[in-house]
Write a protein that holds these residues in place. Structure first.
Motif, short mmCIF file in Angstrom:
data_model
loop_
_atom_site.label_atom_id
_atom_site.label_comp_id
_atom_site.label_asym_id
_atom_site.label_seq_id
_atom_site.Cartn_x
_atom_site.Cartn_y
_atom_site.Cartn_z
N PRO B 134 -14.14 13.47 -6.95
CA PRO B 134 -14.85 12.28 -5.94
C PRO B 134 -15.00 13.04 -4.47
O PRO B 134 -14.38 13.13 -4.48
CB PRO B 134 -14.07 11.12 -5.66
CG PRO B 134 -12.65 10.86 -5.90
CD PRO B 134 -13.04 12.21 -6.97
N ILE B 135 -16.38 12.61 -4.23
CA ILE B 135 -16.60 13.47 -2.95
C ILE B 135 -17.40 14.66 -3.17
O ILE B 135 -18.52 15.18 -2.62
CB ILE B 135 -15.73 13.30 -1.43
CG1 ILE B 135 -15.86 11.37 -1.69
CG2 ILE B 135 -16.11 13.61 -0.29
CD1 ILE B 135 -14.04 10.95 -0.69
N LEU B 136 -16.18 15.60 -2.86
CA LEU B 136 -16.17 17.26 -3.33
C LEU B 136 -17.82 17.08 -3.91
O LEU B 136 -18.08 17.99 -3.79
CB LEU B 136 -14.71 17.74 -3.53
CG LEU B 136 -13.78 17.56 -2.65
CD1 LEU B 136 -12.72 18.63 -3.23
CD2 LEU B 136 -14.63 18.42 -0.97
N LYS B 137 -18.45 16.35 -5.29
CA LYS B 137 -18.65 15.88 -6.19
C LYS B 137 -20.03 16.25 -5.55
O LYS B 137 -20.74 17.13 -6.57
CB LYS B 137 -18.06 15.97 -7.57
CG LYS B 137 -18.91 14.48 -7.67
CD LYS B 137 -18.14 13.59 -8.80
CE LYS B 137 -18.92 12.27 -9.12
NZ LYS B 137 -19.40 11.34 -8.24
N ASP B 138 -20.24 15.64 -5.37
CA ASP B 138 -21.20 15.24 -4.09
C ASP B 138 -22.32 16.58 -3.24
O ASP B 138 -23.36 16.67 -2.95
CB ASP B 138 -21.49 14.07 -3.34
CG ASP B 138 -20.97 13.19 -4.69
OD1 ASP B 138 -22.11 12.89 -5.75
OD2 ASP B 138 -20.63 11.76 -4.15
N ILE B 139 -21.43 17.42 -3.19
CA ILE B 139 -21.84 18.52 -1.78
C ILE B 139 -22.99 19.49 -2.71
O ILE B 139 -22.44 20.11 -4.18
CB ILE B 139 -20.80 18.92 -1.75
CG1 ILE B 139 -19.22 19.03 -0.49
CG2 ILE B 139 -20.65 20.56 -0.27
CD1 ILE B 139 -18.50 19.11 -0.64
N GLY B 143 -20.79 21.66 -5.04
CA GLY B 143 -20.10 20.18 -5.80
C GLY B 143 -21.02 20.62 -7.48
O GLY B 143 -19.32 20.08 -7.99
#
Lengths: 376, 312
Positions: B134-139, B143
């Motif tokens: 989660p979160i990191l994957k949206d970079i 990501g």
């Protein structure tokens, strides 16, 4: 500790002072033979322990391996046929070892030799007396050419032959994987070549029927000739002397005016030619066509054969036949006792571990000898 | 093209990770002065141990079983590597030969045992599941490349990589390890126990290789079948290609991972479908050979690697 290590040398010196040079050689030769035989004994004992560990009787296990490999002429023929590629790869490893090189690229050279013989067998059509020599020469050449690469890289750039050999094994693997289905496809299967025609196969009628239809083939005789020839080259020629000096001490050899680089490349080429012949003996001799997607284990087993045979041609011959016996007897043993056939490979691997650590055995022998002397 | 890269990235990373951890193991061993060609065998032993344990525990424990299997594989890998350590450190055997014997023993003995346990020589398990962080994957970019569809073991290995860099370059143990690989006699005269350091180096390599073999099992393979497709040898090449440095190894293993994955999926990528697959298959090996040639002159190989050391 250093005292212990010097012990063998001291004994050699004793032999030398007693009756001259010949005695020294004999003591050393005998000793190596004893070490190899002890390594085999330990390996067989370890094998017995593995069998006991899975609740099987080792005596019946060994009995069926022996009878599976030697029970009748057909099985003896199969044992010799299994040993044939091992003689070649063993010679290949031994030859490289004597020049201080580790030919782990034998499987790749064997694949290239096999690919070339298969290609020749399926494209040319010559009378048998011409066809077989052409195929054997082709396999030698392609094995030698494939082995030039690690030899050249070692000589010119000091790239370790183990790593380049491994890279070339996989390269050969994929080349075969591509070429066989593309150009030499079998009628139905994508994963193997078409059948080798009878006049291109090393299996010949009179030999097969002599051994009641076994896989034995002319490769065996070529292998025996190779053993004698390699022994001659190593022991009786200037070339062999130079190769061995490079193996003993590169720098000393260079100082003595021997071209180290030339000898490294030459040694790899000869080793490659021998592995190439193993490819011919296996793919157009033992087998009747070439399968893709298999890294031939005989290439790696050659290292084992060479080590057990103390890197000498005649030692290789004996070791290859012994390993051939284990390999050809394991199937029968599996059928009769349900002991997994991998026991043969496990025993071979254990034997190699013991011969790699032969210092251990030598120390034991020394300790025994000292105790004997003390008793006197 | 970018879509292609992001879509193969999870597979390439899954392929890279066991290679990376095994090459890191090889790093410890070679830096201590012991050449370890037996990495392949140690991986096989790890894969076998993991398979046996996970196969037995999975029905009752599910995901915990995988972690217990990984730990067991690491420990058994370290114990198995003692065979190599004893031969090459105490008995001063030729290290390449001892390593070859290790590979042969591992390949034969594990199948022998597996056949006895399951009848077929293969042991199947249920692999780990992938998840996105989660979160990191949206970079953007990163990501997509690194944080989607990952395995937990990947992060374990990244952690080991960072720790390894720290241990080798920033601790006194690392200094001693490197000293034993460069100049064991100097290390010895400085009061370092060369035998002990080398034993630790080899056992760490066995542990890492065992873990690497088990990671193959719990990620993309899901089955023990008696070999690891030569990954141990490839790890050895990656170690040299990466010039015996932790982050060099990361780069070389990532290269192998992406190159092999591209070769495997080339049929479905329009840009690559034209090239006969054989070129893509042999591409990583040929590039490694070229890299070895280019780096040979300035090789950073530990100077004493492969040389037996005897005290006094």
């Amino acid at each position: 500790m250093s005292n212990l290590e010097n012990k063998p040398n001291n004994q050699e010196m004793e032999g030398l002072t007693e009756t001259g040079k010949i005695k020294k050689v004999r003591i050393k030769g005998n000793r190596n033979l004893v070490v190899s035989l002890l390594a085999i004994l330990f390996g067989l004992i370890a094998g017995a322990i593995y069998m006991l560990a899975i609740g099987k009787n080792p005596i019946t296990g060994y009995y069926f391996i022996l009878s599976g490999g030697l029970k009748n002429l057909e099985r003896i023929g199969n044992t010799l046929a299994t040993a044939t590629p091992l003689i070649f790869t063993g010679l290949s490893a031994a030859f490289a070892f004597r020049t201080g090189l580790f030919n782990i690229g034998a499987p790749g050279q064997m694949l290239m030799g096999g690919l070339c013989s298969t290609a020749l067998a399926l494209t040319l059509n010559l009378p048998q007396y011409l066809f077989l020599p052409v195929i054997l020469l082709g396999s030698m050449l392609s094995g030698a050419l494939w082995a030039i690469v690690p030899g050249f890289l070692k000589a010119k750039f000091n790239v370790h032959e183990v790593v380049s050999g491994i890279m070339l094994n996989w390269t050969a693997y994929w080349i075969v994987y591509y070429i066989i289905p593309t150009y030499f496809k079998a009628e139905y299967l994508e994963t193997e070549s078409a059948m080798i025609p009878a006049n291109a196969s090393l299996k010949v009628g009179w030999l097969s029927s002599l051994f009641q239809g076994s896989f034995i083939n002319l490769g065996l005789f070529v292998a025996i000739v190779a053993v004698v020839l390699i022994a001659f080259i190593l022991d009786k020629t200037v070339l062999g002397y130079e190769l061995k000096s490079v193996g003993y001490n590169r720098h000393a050899a260079e100082y003595a005016g021997i071209s180290v680089n030339k000898n490294i490349i030459l040694s790899m080429m000869i080793a490659g030619a021998l592995s190439g012949l193993a490819g011919a003996a296996f793919y157009v001799g033992y087998a009747s066509n070439m399968q893709i997607g298999v890294m031939p284990s005989q290439g790696f087993d050659g290292i084992a054969v060479s080590l057990l045979g103390n890197n000498t041609p005649y030692g290789v011959l004996g070791a290859a036949i012994f390993f051939g016996l284990l390999h050809s007897g394991k199937g029968f043993m599996n059928a009769m006792t349900k002991i997994p056939p991998e026991i043969a490979d496990t025993i071979i691997a254990t034997i190699i571990y013991f011969s790699a650590t032969s210092i251990f055995i030598e120390r034991m022998l020394d300790a025994l000898k000292r105790r004997k002397r003390g008793a006197k | 093209m970018w879509d292609v890269i992001t879509s193969i990235s999870p597979y390439a990373i899954a392929y890279t990770v066991p290679l990376l951890i095994t090459a890191l193991g090889g790093l410890y061993s070679e830096r201590s002065g012991v050449v370890n060609i037996g990495l392949d065998g140690m991986m096989i032993v790890g894969s076998f141990t993991g398979a046996i344990i996970i196969n037995a525990l999975q029905p009752t424990m599910h995901d915990t079983a995988i972690w217990i299997g990984l730990i067991a594989a690491t420990i058994v890998g370290a114990i198995f590597s003692l065979l190599h350590a004893f031969a090459s450190i105490n008995l001063k055997a030729n290290q390449v030969i001892s390593g070859t014997a290790i590979n042969m023993i591992a390949g034969a003995l594990t199948v022998f045992l597996a056949r006895n346990i399951t009848g077929s020589g293969n042991i199947r398990i249920n692999a780990q599941s992938r998840y996105s962080i989660p979160i990191l994957k949206d970079i953007p970019i990163i990501g997509d490349l690194f944080f989607k569809q990952t395995y937990a073991t990947t992060w374990l290995v990244v952690f080991v990589l960072i720790i390894s860099w720290f241990v080798i370059y920033k601790t006194s143990f690392g200094l001693r390890l490197r000293a034993c690989g460069e100049h064991p006699h100097a290390a010895d005269s400085a009061g370092i126990n060369v035998y002990r350091i080398r034993y630790i180096g080899v056992m760490l390599s066995g542990a890492c290789a065992g873990l690497g073999g088990a990671i193959i099992l719990v990620t993309y393979s899901g089955e023990f079948n008696g070999n690891v497709a030569g990954m141990g040898f490839l790890a050895l090449a990656a170690l040299i290609f990466g010039q015996w440095k932790p982050f060099g190894i990361l780069a070389s293993t990532l290269f192998f991972g992406f190159a092999s994955t591209i070769a495997n999926v080339s049929r479905v990528i329009p840009e690559l479908a034209e090239i006969p697959s054989v070129y893509l298959k042999i591409f990583p090996y040929i590039v490694t050979l070229i890299a070895l040639i280019l780096s040979a002159k300035s090789s950073q190989a530990p100077r004493a690697a492969g040389e037996p050391f005897s005290h006094g």
